[in-house]
Design a protein around this motif. Structure first.
Motif, short mmCIF file in Angstrom:
data_model
loop_
_atom_site.label_atom_id
_atom_site.label_comp_id
_atom_site.label_asym_id
_atom_site.label_seq_id
_atom_site.Cartn_x
_atom_site.Cartn_y
_atom_site.Cartn_z
N ILE A 170 74.88 -8.59 12.93
CA ILE A 170 75.57 -9.46 11.77
C ILE A 170 76.63 -8.89 10.96
CG2 ILE A 170 75.18 -10.81 9.66
CD1 ILE A 170 72.30 -11.47 10.82
N ALA A 171 76.59 -7.52 10.55
CA ALA A 171 77.54 -6.71 9.98
C ALA A 171 78.80 -6.77 10.78
CB ALA A 171 77.10 -5.40 9.44
N TYR A 172 78.68 -6.44 12.02
CA TYR A 172 79.72 -6.32 12.83
C TYR A 172 80.67 -7.67 12.92
CZ TYR A 172 82.38 -4.73 17.07
OH TYR A 172 83.59 -4.52 17.74
N VAL A 173 79.70 -8.77 13.20
CA VAL A 173 80.60 -10.06 13.25
C VAL A 173 81.22 -10.65 11.89
CG1 VAL A 173 80.12 -12.43 13.46
CG2 VAL A 173 78.87 -10.81 15.11
N MET A 174 80.42 -9.94 10.75
CA MET A 174 80.99 -10.38 9.55
C MET A 174 82.44 -9.76 9.30
SD MET A 174 79.95 -8.72 5.87
CE MET A 174 80.77 -7.27 6.44
N ILE A 175 82.47 -8.56 9.77
CA ILE A 175 83.73 -7.75 9.66
C ILE A 175 84.98 -8.54 10.63
CG2 ILE A 175 85.04 -5.38 10.36
CD1 ILE A 175 82.06 -4.30 9.98
N LEU A 176 84.45 -8.97 11.76
CA LEU A 176 85.43 -9.85 12.64
C LEU A 176 85.80 -11.10 11.97
CD1 LEU A 176 83.75 -9.50 16.05
CD2 LEU A 176 85.75 -8.11 15.31
N TYR A 177 85.17 -11.59 11.17
CA TYR A 177 85.44 -12.93 10.50
C TYR A 177 86.21 -12.60 9.33
CZ TYR A 177 82.98 -16.16 13.73
OH TYR A 177 82.85 -17.03 14.77
N LEU A 178 85.90 -11.48 8.73
CA LEU A 178 86.54 -11.18 7.31
C LEU A 178 88.05 -10.76 7.71
CD1 LEU A 178 84.54 -9.04 4.84
CD2 LEU A 178 85.38 -10.98 4.54
N THR A 179 88.28 -10.15 8.91
CA THR A 179 89.73 -10.02 9.31
C THR A 179 90.24 -11.33 9.65
OG1 THR A 179 88.92 -7.85 10.36
CG2 THR A 179 91.02 -8.60 10.97
N GLY A 180 89.44 -12.05 10.48
CA GLY A 180 90.28 -13.44 10.85
C GLY A 180 90.53 -14.30 9.53
N LEU A 181 89.69 -14.19 8.56
CA LEU A 181 89.88 -15.07 7.19
C LEU A 181 91.14 -14.64 6.53
CD1 LEU A 181 86.16 -15.60 6.11
CD2 LEU A 181 87.85 -17.38 6.89
N ASN A 182 91.65 -13.50 6.71
CA ASN A 182 92.58 -12.74 6.04
C ASN A 182 93.89 -13.36 6.82
OD1 ASN A 182 91.52 -11.28 4.11
ND2 ASN A 182 91.25 -9.41 5.53
N ASN A 183 93.76 -13.87 8.09
CA ASN A 183 94.94 -14.59 8.70
C ASN A 183 95.11 -16.11 8.66
OD1 ASN A 183 95.87 -12.00 9.45
ND2 ASN A 183 94.44 -11.95 11.17
N VAL A 184 94.13 -16.88 7.99
CA VAL A 184 94.16 -18.21 7.76
C VAL A 184 95.48 -18.51 7.08
CG1 VAL A 184 92.93 -20.14 6.94
CG2 VAL A 184 91.59 -18.48 8.08
N ALA A 185 95.91 -19.48 7.43
CA ALA A 185 97.20 -19.85 6.76
C ALA A 185 96.95 -20.63 5.47
CB ALA A 185 98.10 -20.70 7.76
N PRO A 186 97.16 -20.09 4.18
CA PRO A 186 97.19 -20.84 3.08
C PRO A 186 97.62 -22.07 2.82
CG PRO A 186 98.33 -18.75 2.69
CD PRO A 186 98.23 -18.98 4.28
N ASP A 187 98.95 -22.37 3.77
CA ASP A 187 99.27 -23.71 3.45
C ASP A 187 98.61 -24.80 4.05
OD1 ASP A 187 99.94 -22.70 5.86
OD2 ASP A 187 101.91 -23.59 6.25
N GLN A 188 97.93 -24.46 5.28
CA GLN A 188 97.03 -25.53 5.64
C GLN A 188 95.78 -25.80 4.91
OE1 GLN A 188 96.03 -24.87 10.23
NE2 GLN A 188 98.08 -23.92 10.49
N ILE A 189 95.56 -24.72 4.24
CA ILE A 189 94.34 -25.02 3.53
C ILE A 189 94.78 -25.73 2.38
CG2 ILE A 189 92.79 -23.94 1.79
CD1 ILE A 189 91.97 -23.09 4.64
#
Length: 296
Positions: A170-189
Motif C-alpha cells: 500500500i505504501a508503494y502504491v501510495m507513492i506512485l499515486y502521490l507522484t501522479g497527483l502532482n501531475n494532475v492539471a489544475p485547470d481541469q480541476i
C-alpha cells in the motif's frame, strides 16, 4: 549533402546507443533466462548431472500434484486481496496530497513501510501474530476469551501473510499515486468545479483519467508482488502449517533448490506456469488500457 545525411543518421542512432546497455542487460538477465527456464522444464535434472529429456512429463505431473493446486489457489487469493492495495494507496495519497501543517510527518510515517526489508516485515508480523505474547493474539483473546494462532492455523495463515504483504505494498502504491497527483492539471480541476463536479464525480471523471500511467505501474507491480510473494512465506511460515501457505514461487524453490527436491526441471515447470499467469494478467491490463486510449 553527405554531411546532412550523416547528421540525420547520427540523430537516429543516438537514442539506440543510450538504450543499448539497458537492452543488453535486459536480454541477458531477463529474456534469455526465461527461455532457458522453459527449456529446462522439459528435462529431469538435479542442477549438476546430466539432463534427461522428459518432454511434457513435468507438466503432466503438475496436473496430479495436490501441493501445486494448493500453491495455485493461494496465489489466486494473493492476487485478489493484493488488489486492495490500489484503492487503499489511492485514498491515502489523496489524503496526503494536501497543503496542511504537519503533512510531511504524515507522509514519512506512511512511507516508512516501503523502505523496510520484506524479511523485517515478516519478522515483525510473526511477532504480532505470535501466541501468548503477540499483540494480535492478545487482542483477540481479550475480546473473545480465546486467542487465534494465525500462522499455525491452516484456515487463516494465508490471509495473515497477505496482510503483512499489503502493509508495504500500500505504501508503494501510495507513492506512485502521490507522484501522479502532482501531475494532475489544475485547470481541469477548476473547470470541473465550475461545472459543479465534486467528491466522487471529481475523482472518477477528472482525477482518475489523469492517473492512468500511475495506475498502470501500480497494477503491474502489485500483480508481480502478489505472484512472487516468496520472502514473506519463507520467513513467516516456511510454507506451513502442513504446506497450507505455499505459493507457486515458494513451491518452485522447494522443488528446485531445497533439500526436499533438487528437481530443477520440475521447478522450472512451476516457474513457467507462474510466468504464464503473470503475463496473462499484465497483458490483459495492457490491452484494456490500449483499447481505452484508442477510444478516447
Amino acid at each position: 549533402m553527405a554531411n546532412t545525411v550523416w547528421k540525420a543518421k547520427r540523430r537516429n542512432l543516438a537514442p539506440w546507443l543510450f538504450l543499448a546497455p539497458g537492452l543488453i542487460m535486459f536480454i541477458v538477465y531477463v529474456i534469455i533466462p526465461i527461455f532457458q527456464s522453459m527449456w529446462i522444464s522439459f528435462y529431469d535434472w538435479d542442477g549438476l548431472g546430466e539432463k534427461t529429456w522428459l518432454g511434457l512429463a513435468n507438466y503432466v505431473e503438475l496436473l496430479d500434484d495436490d501441493a501445486f493446486y494448493t500453491s495455485l489457489k493461494n496465489n489466486v487469493i494473493w492476487l485478489v486481496l493484493y488488489m486492495l492495495a490500489l484503492p487503499a494507496g489511492l485514498f491515502i495519497a489523496i489524503f496526503l496530497n494536501q497543503s496542511i501543517r504537519g503533512m510531511r510527518l504524515y507522509k514519512s510515517l506512511f512511507f516508512f513501510p516501503f523502505v523496510i526489508s520484506q524479511v523485517v516485515v515478516g519478522l515483525m508480523f510473526s511477532w504480532f501474530y505470535a501466541p501468548n505474547f503477540g499483540l494480535f493474539y492478545n487482542l483477540i483473546e481479550s475480546f473473545t476469551g480465546q486467542g487465534i494462532a494465525i500462522l499455525a492455523d491452516d484456515r487463516f495463515v494465508t490471509y495473515g501473510i497477505i496482510v503483512a504483504g499489503l502493509w508495504p505494498q500500500i505504501a508503494y502504491v501510495m507513492i506512485l499515486y502521490l507522484t501522479g497527483l502532482n501531475n494532475v492539471a489544475p485547470d481541469q480541476i477548476e473547470a470541473a468545479r465550475l461545472d459543479g463536479a465534486k467528491g466522487w464525480k471529481m475523482l472518477w471523471y477528472v482525477v482518475l483519467p489523469q492517473l492512468r500511467p500511475a495506475t498502470f505501474i501500480a497494477v503491474v507491480v502489485t500483480v508481480i508482488g502478489a505472484l512472487r510473494s516468496f520472502d514473506l512465506v519463507s520467513v513467516m511460515t516456511d510454507g506451513g502449517p502442513y504446506g497450507s501457505s505455499r505459493v507457486l514461487s515458494f513451491y518452485m524453490y522447494e522443488q528446485a533448490l531445497s533439500e526436499y527436491g533438487y528437481r530443477m526441471g520440475y521447478g522450472a515447470a512451476i516457474a513457467v506456469v507462474l510466468f504464464a499467469i503473470m503475463m496473462v494478467f499484465i497483458s490483459g491490463f495492457i490491452w484494456k488500457m490500449w483499447r481505452d486510449e484508442r477510444g478516447r
